[in-house]
Design an enzyme around this catalytic site. Structure first.
Site, PDB file in Angstrom:
ATOM      1  N   ARG A 211      39.112  29.850  35.655  1.00 17.75           N
ATOM      2  CA  ARG A 211      40.295  29.159  35.115  1.00 17.75           C
ATOM      3  C   ARG A 211      40.640  27.874  35.867  1.00 17.75           C
ATOM      4  NH1 ARG A 211      44.687  33.678  34.826  1.00 17.75           N
ATOM      5  NH2 ARG A 211      43.244  34.823  36.159  1.00 17.75           N
TER       6      ARG A 211
ATOM      7  N   GLN B 145      28.427  39.931  47.359  1.00 13.56           N
ATOM      8  CA  GLN B 145      28.632  40.880  46.256  1.00 13.56           C
ATOM      9  C   GLN B 145      27.886  40.288  45.061  1.00 13.56           C
ATOM     10  OE1 GLN B 145      32.424  40.995  44.314  1.00 13.56           O
ATOM     11  NE2 GLN B 145      32.259  43.158  43.796  1.00 13.56           N
TER      12      GLN B 145
ATOM     13  N   ASN C 232      52.097  -8.991  71.765  1.00 13.35           N
ATOM     14  CA  ASN C 232      52.803  -9.227  70.508  1.00 13.35           C
ATOM     15  C   ASN C 232      51.827  -9.853  69.512  1.00 13.35           C
ATOM     16  OD1 ASN C 232      54.410 -10.338  68.405  1.00 13.35           O
ATOM     17  ND2 ASN C 232      56.194 -10.256  69.752  1.00 13.35           N
TER      18      ASN C 232
HETATM   19  C1  UD1 Z   1      44.783  43.084  41.750  1.00 12.93           C
HETATM   20  C2  UD1 Z   1      45.238  44.534  41.855  1.00 12.93           C
HETATM   21  C3  UD1 Z   1      46.590  44.701  41.155  1.00 12.93           C
HETATM   22  C4  UD1 Z   1      47.605  43.753  41.777  1.00 12.93           C
HETATM   23  C5  UD1 Z   1      47.075  42.311  41.717  1.00 12.93           C
HETATM   24  C6  UD1 Z   1      47.998  41.402  42.458  1.00 12.93           C
HETATM   25  C7  UD1 Z   1      43.218  45.930  41.883  1.00 12.93           C
HETATM   26  C8  UD1 Z   1      42.373  46.837  41.081  1.00 12.93           C
HETATM   27  N1  UD1 Z   1      44.266  45.389  41.222  1.00 12.93           N
HETATM   28  O1  UD1 Z   1      44.500  42.818  40.380  1.00 12.93           O
HETATM   29  O2  UD1 Z   1      47.068  46.036  41.261  1.00 12.93           O
HETATM   30  O3  UD1 Z   1      48.849  43.862  41.140  1.00 12.93           O
HETATM   31  O4  UD1 Z   1      45.762  42.212  42.310  1.00 12.93           O
HETATM   32  O5  UD1 Z   1      47.609  40.088  42.287  1.00 12.93           O
HETATM   33  O6  UD1 Z   1      42.965  45.726  43.040  1.00 12.93           O
HETATM   34  N2  UD1 Z   1      37.235  40.208  43.751  1.00 12.93           N
HETATM   35  C9  UD1 Z   1      35.930  40.219  44.213  1.00 12.93           C
HETATM   36  N3  UD1 Z   1      34.999  40.959  43.566  1.00 12.93           N
HETATM   37  C10 UD1 Z   1      35.305  41.712  42.491  1.00 12.93           C
HETATM   38  C11 UD1 Z   1      36.637  41.706  42.007  1.00 12.93           C
HETATM   39  C12 UD1 Z   1      37.581  40.938  42.669  1.00 12.93           C
HETATM   40  O7  UD1 Z   1      35.630  39.560  45.207  1.00 12.93           O
HETATM   41  O8  UD1 Z   1      34.402  42.372  41.992  1.00 12.93           O
HETATM   42  C13 UD1 Z   1      38.236  39.402  44.458  1.00 12.93           C
HETATM   43  C14 UD1 Z   1      38.714  38.220  43.648  1.00 12.93           C
HETATM   44  O9  UD1 Z   1      37.954  37.078  43.955  1.00 12.93           O
HETATM   45  C15 UD1 Z   1      40.150  38.064  44.119  1.00 12.93           C
HETATM   46  C16 UD1 Z   1      40.563  39.471  44.482  1.00 12.93           C
HETATM   47  O10 UD1 Z   1      39.381  40.204  44.657  1.00 12.93           O
HETATM   48  O11 UD1 Z   1      40.231  37.268  45.271  1.00 12.93           O
HETATM   49  C17 UD1 Z   1      41.477  40.148  43.440  1.00 12.93           C
HETATM   50  O12 UD1 Z   1      40.798  40.282  42.194  1.00 12.93           O
HETATM   51  P1  UD1 Z   1      41.541  40.070  40.810  1.00 12.93           P
HETATM   52  O13 UD1 Z   1      40.539  40.171  39.758  1.00 12.93           O
HETATM   53  O14 UD1 Z   1      42.366  38.851  40.865  1.00 12.93           O
HETATM   54  O15 UD1 Z   1      42.499  41.341  40.744  1.00 12.93           O
HETATM   55  P2  UD1 Z   1      43.774  41.501  39.818  1.00 12.93           P
HETATM   56  O16 UD1 Z   1      43.321  41.861  38.451  1.00 12.93           O
HETATM   57  O17 UD1 Z   1      44.638  40.329  39.961  1.00 12.93           O
END
Ligand code: UD1
Ligand code: MG
Length: 453
Positions: free
Chosen positions: A18, A78, A363
């Site tokens: 995004r 990852q 100066n």
């Molecule tokens: C997460 C929480 C949610 C919380 C929210 C707050 C979980 C399952 N959910 O959701 O409860 O309210 O944050 O903002 O934890 N990432 C990886 N690898 C992955 C998935 C994610 O590195 O496979 C990293 C992303 O880059 C990011 C972070 O983990 O920095 C959070 O992932 P994101 O997908 O934003 O989680 P949310 O759906 O926002």
């Protein structure tokens, strides 16, 4: 600070689509520092400087950004993005090294504060096994709700699974967690992807730990702490919050600001007490301002050192290597680059000083220019103490002006000027008495002749 050992796992494998950017999301800047480096800085402050960084796209650059803050960071890739718990487990080797505390934080939450992380660690030290960092957003829609019972956190209920009653809960999951190191791996290993999204959710740790009779608690931190950046608009909002925090810290530390909302700091700006910052000043990286300095309105600085009680601006530009000594003065429409302006020296108007040293109390007149560049190389201009350089002078480097010398205005100085000498570096003025009267008469006659034609 506690003597407990601590590992921080920073999850930064997200693609950040995004942001619509070639750059990985966590490398976008807030106050001149990448988002992920802000996170590294905060965890380091909370004693979590052993960092395991989980990366995907753009790994080397992300690693380099964290390394500037935490030189011993370990990097874990990852390869597939299967959820936050899966991401945390990419750092299995690091967690297995054995730590008292394990913090799991997101690489895209740049406003997380050391105090909040320290608070989570304190709860671990008090005997908690899992600490979830909760917050109360203005509108809780979309966040997992924290369900507590007798001071313990029993579950995190995602919005879509929550009952009407549970949706009334204002305390939400910020996403960041602290785990007791000894049980962290076994908890993470028990998480499955048995949910609608087919993802491994870090949040499942809560129920698994409860089922095992562990002590799970939530702490409440301010909502700013867990703001995640997903779009350029959120990046700008986070920048604004960061700037407001910094302005406040500056004022609390004794810096006067007439219109703080118009002054923009870099992550590393240092301003000593009793400095005065007028409106509309932008600090790029690497700037220090010593006590009592006055910075007038509309200035732009980067890589500059401003000495005690110096007076700068309005409309001054200081570039890298500008070093203004105590009580020096750099006035309007002056640019200084890689140059020392000595104690009490004055460069007041419309001047370029680059690759130069200016002695104490010298100066430099309006419109003086150091001609430091010959099209191929940069050269030095050395101006001694007490020198007077007249207006509109070009100092063609390399060149030295000795102490107490006097350079006539309009000079083009191409050779060294000895101490105490007067340098007159322009054509001498000629005077022709009465010649103006003669000229006017000639023009008037020509005009009359033209009319008669
Ligand atoms: C997460 C929480 C949610 C919380 C929210 C707050 C979980 C399952 N959910 O959701 O409860 O309210 O944050 O903002 O934890 N990432 C990886 N690898 C992955 C998935 C994610 O590195 O496979 C990293 C992303 O880059 C990011 C972070 O983990 O920095 C959070 O992932 P994101 O997908 O934003 O989680 P949310 O759906 O926002
Ligand atoms: Mg998110």
């Amino acid at each position: 600070m506690t003597s407990r050992s601590c590992l921080t796992v920073i999850l930064a494998a997200g693609e950040g689509t995004r942001m619509k950017s070639e750059l990985p999301k966590v490398l976008h800047m807030i106050a001149g520092l990448p988002i992920v480096a802000h996170v590294a800085k905060a965890v380091t402050g909370a004693g979590g400087s052993d960092i395991a960084l989980v990366v995907g796209k753009g790994a080397e650059k992300v690693e380099a950004a964290v390394r500037t803050i935490a030189p011993h960071v370990s990097v874990h890739e990852q390869t597939e993005r299967l959820g936050t718990a899966h991401a945390a487990l990419a750092a299995r080797d690091a967690i297995a090294r054995g730590y008292d505390d394990v913090l799991v934080v997101f690489g895209d939450t740049p406003l997380i504060e050391t105090a909040a992380l320290a608070q989570a660690r304190a709860r671990l030290a008090d005997g908690a096994d899992v600490v979830v960092m909760g917050f109360r957003p203005a509108v809780p829609n979309g966040y997992g709700r924290l369900i507590e019972k007798d001071g313990r956190l029993v579950a995190i209920r995602e919005e879509k699974d929550a009952s009407a009653e549970e949706k009334q809960i204002g305390l939400c999951n910020g996403g960041l967690m602290a785990l007791r190191g000894k049980s962290a791996l076994s908890l993470l290993d028990r998480i499955t992807n048995n949910n609608a999204n087919g993802e491994y959710y870090l949040t499942d740790v809560v129920e698994i730990a409860n089922a095992g009779g562990q002590n799970v608690v939530a702490i409440e931190i301010s909502p700013d702490n867990v703001i995640g950046i997903n779009t350029r608009a959120e990046l700008a909002e986070a920048e604004a919050i960061w700037q407001n925090r910094k302005r406040r810290d500056m004022m609390m530390a004794g810096v006067t600001m007439h219109a703080p909302e118009t002054v923009f700091f870099s992550h590393d700006t240092l301003v000593e007490s009793d400095a005065i910052l007028e409106p509309n000043i932008v600090f790029g990286p690497g700037v220090t301002v010593a006590r009592g300095a006055v910075i007038h309105a509309f200035c732009y600085f980067e890589g500059a050192k401003i000495g005690a009680n110096a007076n700068v601006g309005p409309f001054a530009r200081l570039r890298p290597g500008a070093d203004l000594a105590e009580k020096s003065k750099v006035g309007n429409f002056v640019e200084v680059k890689n140059a020392v302006v000595g104690i009490g020296a004055k460069v007041n108007h419309l001047t370029y000083i680059g690759d130069a040293t200016i002695g104490a109390a010298a100066n430099i007149g309006a419109g003086a220019i150091t001609c430091n560049y010959d099209g191929y190389n940069k050269h030095l201009t050395e101006i001694g103490a007490n020198v007077f350089v007249g207006s509109n002078t070009s100092l063609v480097a390399p060149v030295k002006i000795g102490d107490n010398a006097y350079v006539a205005s309009g000079s083009v100085i191409t050779a060294n000027v000895p101490a105490d000498a007067l340098a007159f570096g322009r054509a001498r003025q000629e005077i022709k008495e009465g010649r103006a009267i003669e000229l006017r008469a000639r023009y008037a006659a020509a005009k009359l002749a033209k009319k008669a034609d």
